[in-house]
Design an enzyme around this catalytic site. Structure first.
Site, mmCIF file in Angstrom:
data_model
loop_
_atom_site.group_PDB
_atom_site.id
_atom_site.type_symbol
_atom_site.label_atom_id
_atom_site.label_comp_id
_atom_site.label_asym_id
_atom_site.label_seq_id
_atom_site.Cartn_x
_atom_site.Cartn_y
_atom_site.Cartn_z
ATOM 1 N N HIS A 54 47.133 41.632 48.959
ATOM 2 C CA HIS A 54 47.250 41.093 50.314
ATOM 3 C C HIS A 54 45.938 41.339 51.066
ATOM 4 O O HIS A 54 45.691 42.458 51.503
ATOM 5 C CB HIS A 54 48.374 41.798 51.092
ATOM 6 C CG HIS A 54 49.738 41.633 50.497
ATOM 7 N ND1 HIS A 54 50.840 42.332 50.949
ATOM 8 C CD2 HIS A 54 50.193 40.839 49.510
ATOM 9 C CE1 HIS A 54 51.905 41.976 50.248
ATOM 10 N NE2 HIS A 54 51.538 41.074 49.356
HETATM 11 C C1 LIG Z 1 49.394 38.576 42.112
HETATM 12 C C2 LIG Z 1 49.742 38.283 43.539
HETATM 13 C C3 LIG Z 1 51.040 38.526 43.998
HETATM 14 C C4 LIG Z 1 51.363 38.261 45.345
HETATM 15 N N1 LIG Z 1 52.665 38.365 45.755
HETATM 16 C C5 LIG Z 1 53.004 37.938 47.006
HETATM 17 C C6 LIG Z 1 54.364 37.832 47.409
HETATM 18 O O1 LIG Z 1 55.269 38.089 46.638
HETATM 19 N N2 LIG Z 1 54.631 37.408 48.682
HETATM 20 C C7 LIG Z 1 53.636 37.123 49.572
HETATM 21 O O2 LIG Z 1 53.938 36.828 50.737
HETATM 22 N N3 LIG Z 1 52.327 37.195 49.207
HETATM 23 C C8 LIG Z 1 52.010 37.556 47.939
HETATM 24 N N4 LIG Z 1 50.707 37.531 47.546
HETATM 25 C C9 LIG Z 1 49.692 37.171 48.540
HETATM 26 C C10 LIG Z 1 49.695 35.679 48.881
HETATM 27 O O3 LIG Z 1 49.865 34.889 47.725
HETATM 28 C C11 LIG Z 1 48.371 35.380 49.555
HETATM 29 O O4 LIG Z 1 48.287 36.194 50.710
HETATM 30 C C12 LIG Z 1 48.233 33.930 49.987
HETATM 31 O O5 LIG Z 1 48.392 33.033 48.925
HETATM 32 C C13 LIG Z 1 46.842 33.756 50.594
HETATM 33 O O6 LIG Z 1 46.765 32.447 51.091
HETATM 34 P P1 LIG Z 1 45.342 31.848 51.466
HETATM 35 O O7 LIG Z 1 45.559 30.457 51.902
HETATM 36 O O8 LIG Z 1 44.679 32.815 52.382
HETATM 37 O O9 LIG Z 1 44.504 31.897 50.092
HETATM 38 P P2 LIG Z 1 44.876 31.465 48.605
HETATM 39 O O10 LIG Z 1 46.328 31.138 48.465
HETATM 40 O O11 LIG Z 1 44.334 32.522 47.726
HETATM 41 O O12 LIG Z 1 44.061 30.109 48.396
HETATM 42 C C14 LIG Z 1 42.660 30.065 48.511
HETATM 43 C C15 LIG Z 1 42.159 28.949 47.592
HETATM 44 O O13 LIG Z 1 40.825 28.616 47.971
HETATM 45 C C16 LIG Z 1 40.070 28.340 46.823
HETATM 46 N N5 LIG Z 1 38.646 28.537 47.128
HETATM 47 C C17 LIG Z 1 38.026 29.709 47.436
HETATM 48 N N6 LIG Z 1 36.713 29.485 47.657
HETATM 49 C C18 LIG Z 1 36.507 28.152 47.478
HETATM 50 C C19 LIG Z 1 35.345 27.318 47.549
HETATM 51 N N7 LIG Z 1 34.141 27.811 47.882
HETATM 52 N N8 LIG Z 1 35.477 25.991 47.273
HETATM 53 C C20 LIG Z 1 36.693 25.462 46.949
HETATM 54 N N9 LIG Z 1 37.826 26.212 46.861
HETATM 55 C C21 LIG Z 1 37.727 27.545 47.136
HETATM 56 C C22 LIG Z 1 40.591 29.360 45.820
HETATM 57 O O14 LIG Z 1 40.273 28.961 44.490
HETATM 58 C C23 LIG Z 1 42.083 29.364 46.116
HETATM 59 O O15 LIG Z 1 42.772 28.438 45.310
HETATM 60 C C24 LIG Z 1 50.346 37.793 46.227
HETATM 61 C C25 LIG Z 1 49.062 37.548 45.758
HETATM 62 C C26 LIG Z 1 48.751 37.777 44.420
HETATM 63 C C27 LIG Z 1 47.341 37.506 43.946
#
Ligand SMILES: Cc1cc2nc3c(=O)[nH]c(=O)nc-3n(C[C@H](O)[C@H](O)[C@H](O)COP(=O)(O)OP(=O)(O)OC[C@H]3O[C@@H](n4cnc5c(N)ncnc54)[C@H](O)[C@@H]3O)c2cc1C
Ligand code: SF4
Length: 512
Positions: free
Chosen positions: A444
């Site tokens: 997280h």
């Molecule tokens: C193993 C694991 C278990 C988890 N379990 C839970 C859970 O049970 N419940 C919960 O609430 N949360 C959980 N989380 C956390 C939750 O999934 C994340 O907090 C959430 O997905 C983050 O959302 P986001 O939009 O910030 O980023 P992300 O969902 O990580 O998406 C960001 C995306 O941006 C892309 N990206 C990055 N840089 C670039 C670039 N320069 N150009 C193009 N694309 C790019 C990445 O490849 C990625 O696909 C977990 C996370 C992990 C890793």
């Protein structure tokens, strides 16, 4: 395996020359925040392009092979490091659907006390529980948030519940984004049944069906500007061997950055943007986790049954959450404090183990900087208060495991002896544990482009718009003003839904 590629999705293998496009809104990242913005905006008829660095891996490609998942679905094989004493290991997803493809599926609303704090301390507008209710309700319906079917609950979870019940501690069934989850416990390798309603099977296909275009395997290298307004993004497709492929140039009136709390500030720094408040990259919080491995005389078979069925909420007012998570043998072996024959003997007992742990709502703060030519550098300092809470959380977890019948317990401190009963536990925890010897991990990451009603304190305003730059928005975990103490996915989706609604209201201003 040859997959059916949805209309509107383009992978690197289909691109042989540089591409130039125009659209209304370009979104960088297709995870929790990015895919939600894409679906909401495409639903409203906005011309949307999504650019995602990771590959497209459909449900039918997911297997129980952890190594393969780490290579294809995670950034850097699932290992990132926040430097500090102690360092904190972290994981980020990198694929179409982002971290939601590999997450555990726990889906919780932001606690009311946290929303209240955001309103009071940061002056964020329209963030009360009543304001957020429609956004949470919409998200929960889109990603099917529900309790587990009882037959999917495995023995490790039953032991967690038995231990909590024996102690008289509050334990609640988890809400997860799933439809009749089969309990295969493969969530962190990608759900092979499609039961977990990640972005890959919800908002990404919804956005594509409404006309959005998605470019996978394409890393955005910079955001482009003209004066105080954004003009689009520039990226390069990434070939399977890591070589840079053709260029992608997208011109758009609005750029939404949703790369996650580590990559978002890195991209913005790379693009030459600075927040006027100086807060970009600061305020990283990460809910540090510490785990306890408990051994039972009887078989547990923790790999059967859903990833996490319960959470112990007894200590939530102290910012401590307890749960159990089965880890694959490779990850358990890496984290055990033994080698050679001794490690082999411990691993031979894999079927008798429960891996449990605590998550801390942290008060520490970290920072993401960008090192040119290398990438993000993450630092984090655990506070004394949080170190004490980690010790307490580890103690509670181990006590709970003994109450459930565990015969011995391994603690997450370098050099700690194995513990055979609650008295031994008190002895170990009573010693001044060297803070740098605590083994911490997190999934997280939050807070590096903080939302605030006050431009002097925040990077973005109450609705995710960048202070001082027209057309630039952030819509991922970076915008959290503080940690939230529970799993963050649903908060990210709800805030992105809210940001999209605001942008749709203002679409005339951007001509989108
Ligand atoms: C193993 C694991 C278990 C988890 N379990 C839970 C859970 O049970 N419940 C919960 O609430 N949360 C959980 N989380 C956390 C939750 O999934 C994340 O907090 C959430 O997905 C983050 O959302 P986001 O939009 O910030 O980023 P992300 O969902 O990580 O998406 C960001 C995306 O941006 C892309 N990206 C990055 N840089 C670039 C670039 N320069 N150009 C193009 N694309 C790019 C990445 O490849 C990625 O696909 C977990 C996370 C992990 C890793
Ligand atoms: S436990 Fe449920 S959600 Fe997780 S991978 Fe198996 S079927 Fe999918």
């Amino acid at each position: 395996m040859s997959a059916v590629i949805p209309a509107g999705l383009t992978r690197q293998s289909e691109v042989s020359a540089d591409l130039r496009l125009e659209c209304g809104v370009v979104i960088v990242g297709s995870g929790a925040g990015g895919a939600t913005m894409a679906a909401e905006l495409a639903d409203a008829g906005v011309d949307v392009v999504v650019v995602e660095e990771g590959g497209y891996h459909p449900t039918e490609s997911f297997t129980a092979e952890a190594g393969r998942a780490l290579r294809t679905l995670y950034r850097d094989g699932g290992i990132g490091l926040a430097l500090g004493k102690p360092p904190v290991l972290f994981s980020e997803g990198r694929c179409v659907g982002g971290s939601t493809v590999v997450n555990g599926g726990m889906s919780w609303r932001t606690p009311g006390r946290v929303l209240q704090r955001w309103a009071e301390e940061e002056g964020i507008a329209a963030i009360g529980e009543r304001d957020m209710e429609p956004h949470f309700a919409k998200v929960e319906s889109r990603i099917s948030v529900a309790r587990q079917d009882p037959e999917t609950i495995g023995n490790d979870m039953r032991l967690l519940k038995a231990g909590a019940d024996a102690k008289g501690w509050k334990i609640i069934p988890n809400l997860r984004n799933q439809l009749h989850c089969a309990g295969t416990n493969n969530c962190t390798n990608g759900c092979p049944t499609g039961a977990k309603r990640s972005m890959l099977v919800t908002n990404v296909p919804r956005a594509l069906a409404r006309g959005a275009r998605l470019f996978a395997d394409c890393r955005v290298e910079r955001i482009t500007w003209s004066g105080d307004a954004v003009t689009g993004v520039e990226g390069r497709f990434v070939r399977p061997d890591g070589r840079r492929g053709p260029r992608l140039t997208v011109r758009a009136a609005v750029v939404v950055v949703a790369c996650g709390a580590v990559q978002t500030p890195a991209l913005l720094f790379r693009s030459g943007s600075r927040s006027r408040s100086g807060q970009l990259g600061r305020n990283l919080s990460l809910h540090p986790n510490a785990k306890v491995i408990a051994f039972f005389d009887h078989e547990v078979l923790g790999w059967q049954g859903v990833h996490q069925a319960y959470q112990v909420r007894e200590f939530i007012d102290d910012g401590i959450l307890l749960t159990a998570v089965n880890l694959p043998p490779s990850l358990v072996a890496m984290s055990l404090p033994s080698y050679g024959r001794e490690l082999g003997e411990l691993m031979a007992r894999y079927n008798n183990m429960v891996t449990a742990g605590c998550l801390i709502e942290d008060t520490g703060s970290g920072r993401v900087r960008n090192v040119p030519g290398i990438g993000p550098l993450v630092t984090y300092q655990l506070t004394d208060r949080d170190a004490q809470r980690v010790l307490r959380g580890v103690g509670y977890t181990a006590e709970l495991m003994f109450a459930a019948g565990a015969r011995r317990v391994l603690l997450p401190f370098d050099g700690a002896p194995e513990v055979l009963d609650p008295r031994g536990l008190r002895d170990v925890l009573g010693r001044p544990a060297a803070r740098k010897s605590i083994e911490l991990f997190t999934v997280h990451l939050m807070g590096t482009a903080r939302m605030s009603g006050d431009a002097r304190r925040g990077v973005v305003d109450s609705f995710g718009a960048w202070y001082g730059v027209s057309g630039l928005f952030v819509a991922d975990a970076s915008v959290f003003p503080t940690p939230i103490g529970v799993n963050p996915m649903e908060t990210i989706l709800a805030l992105a839904t809210r940001t999209a609604a605001r942008l749709i209201e203002q679409r005339g201003q951007y001509r989108i």
